[in-house]
Design an enzyme around this catalytic site. Structure first.
Site, PDB file in Angstrom:
ATOM      1  N   PHE A  47     -16.180  73.059  34.681  1.00 25.33           N
ATOM      2  CA  PHE A  47     -14.751  73.375  34.565  1.00 25.33           C
ATOM      3  C   PHE A  47     -14.094  73.788  35.882  1.00 25.33           C
ATOM      4  CE2 PHE A  47     -14.479  78.015  34.788  1.00 25.33           C
ATOM      5  CZ  PHE A  47     -15.778  78.410  34.533  1.00 25.33           C
ATOM      6  N   TYR A  48     -14.765  73.620  37.011  1.00 29.12           N
ATOM      7  CA  TYR A  48     -14.110  73.886  38.292  1.00 29.12           C
ATOM      8  C   TYR A  48     -12.916  72.947  38.466  1.00 29.12           C
ATOM      9  CZ  TYR A  48     -17.922  76.881  40.056  1.00 29.12           C
ATOM     10  OH  TYR A  48     -18.823  77.894  40.247  1.00 29.12           O
ATOM     11  N   THR A  49     -11.774  73.526  38.814  1.00 31.62           N
ATOM     12  CA  THR A  49     -10.502  72.799  38.943  1.00 31.62           C
ATOM     13  C   THR A  49     -10.316  71.835  37.764  1.00 31.62           C
ATOM     14  OG1 THR A  49     -11.563  71.281  40.536  1.00 31.62           O
ATOM     15  CG2 THR A  49     -10.177  73.023  41.429  1.00 31.62           C
ATOM     16  N   SER A  57     -12.381  70.444  35.798  1.00 29.71           N
ATOM     17  CA  SER A  57     -13.389  69.380  35.880  1.00 29.71           C
ATOM     18  C   SER A  57     -13.087  68.343  36.963  1.00 29.71           C
ATOM     19  CB  SER A  57     -13.611  68.667  34.529  1.00 29.71           C
ATOM     20  OG  SER A  57     -12.549  67.799  34.209  1.00 29.71           O
TER      21      SER A  57
END
Length: 361
Positions: free
Chosen positions: A59-61, A63
């Site tokens: 889920f960083y940025t 995905s």
């Protein structure tokens, strides 16, 4: 030391560069971070310097981080295969779906397939439990991860942001059932965050988990950009993270870092990173560069050898105060064995160890 002087991660044969490129800043979807083009330049330079360890999360940025990596490296088998590509599960990308995140079997298997698709790869080298899911039994989580390992979709597993006692439970389950154990421990660790030295670092040393510290510059607070005089006027893209870190204690530390940097002819960021690199059990600190120049500066910390007196000053200035049971240990020295601590962390002779001929009352 350089990025191509590889180290094994924990009690495994997985060889990683002594710094890991963190990709939480890849993408501008949250209003801060690196553009796609700058992210690709950073990856290419990291690889050119010998780095082989890249860390991201589902889920960083939103995905986008995984997709940037996949678009740039996944289409090039030669680049991808020499990488140790790490990503994480647990984060929920689907609001309203109770099984869209967490550490249950349904969530883990789905998250892995989605990450593989975004990263454009058939396997993940290191798959991290991002944080402890209190609602899922650890044996279910470890069994699901073992299934991914057996299927060839995951090579190794690691754990992040989880209590020490829970990590021990997981690896004991793995040991007695013949499953793949956690080989790495990802924790926040910096001169401004040393509380992990109470339980998590000693646990990692005892059980052979390689430590990969995140936020070794405390969200940029120790980058050298912020001082007593300039902090108010400097932009803070990561305001919520920085605001809590920049206080009188931090500024006293930054003043000391600046003095040490001047004496060594280097930068504040490199001094702070060199301290982290030298901590017991640390294998590969995660550096999260937003710009190419930051990457170049951070990697330079590998060539920095801090003078012992500089390390001592930093240790004294930031030494954490622990509660029970560590607080009782100096009172009962007889329970200590020689060869137990390094600067308050287990690993070398303790100042409270019993010496030959001393009474043990």
């Amino acid at each position: 030391m350089s990025l191509d002087q590889y180290v094994t991660l924990g009690r495994s044969g997985l060889r990683v560069s002594p710094m890991c490129l963190g990709a939480m800043t890849f993408g501008e979807d949250l209003g801060w971070g690196s553009s796609v083009e700058e992210s690709c330049r950073i990856m290419d330079r990291f690889l050119e310097l010998g780095g082989n360890f890249i860390d991201t999360a589902n889920f960083y940025t939103k995905s986008h981080s995984e997709k940037i990596i996949g678009d740039h490296l996944g289409r090039h088998p030669a680049k991808r295969d020499r990488l140790v590509l790490a990503t994480k599960f647990s984060g929920n990308l689907y609001p309203g779906d109770p099984n869209g995140g967490g550490s249950g079997r349904k969530s883990i298997l789905a998250a892995c397939e989605q990450s593989l698709r975004r990263l454009q790869t058939d396997y993940i080298d290191l798959y991290w439990l991002h944080n402890w899911d209190v609602h899922t039994p650890m044996d279910e989580t470890m069994a699901a991860l073992e299934a991914l390992v057996q299927a060839g979709k995951v090579r190794y597993i690691g754990v992040s942001d989880t209590p020490a006692w829970k990590v021990v439970e997981a690896n004991m389950l793995a040991r007695f059932r013949g499953w793949a154990p956690f080989i790495g421990l990802q924790i926040e660790y910096s001169l401004l965050e040393r509380s992990v030295e109470q339980d998590l670092v000693p646990m990692a040393l005892e059980f052979g988990l390689g430590i990969t510290p995140w936020s070794p510059l405390k969200s940029g607070a120790l980058s050298g950009k912020y001082t007593r005089l300039t902090a108010a006027s400097q932009p803070r893209d990561r305001g919520p993270f920085l605001d809590a870190a920049l206080n009188d204690r931090a500024f006293a530390l930054i003043d000391e870092l600046a003095a040490i940097a001047a004496a060594h002819g280097t930068t504040v960021a490199r001094v702070a990173l060199a301290w982290v690199c030298g901590r017991p059990g640390v294998a590969s600190p995660i550096i999260g560069a937003r710009r190419l120049a930051q990457l170049e500066d951070n990697v330079g910390a590998l060539d920095l050898k801090l003078a012992p007196e500089a390390v001592a000053r930093l240790d004294e200035l930031t030494r954490p105060t622990f509660g029970f049971p560590q607080s009782m240990m100096p009172i009962f020295p007889s329970i200590h064995n020689a060869g137990t601590t390094v600067n308050g962390v287990y690993g070398a002779p303790s100042p409270f160890s019993i010496q030959p001929g001393e009474a043990t009352y």
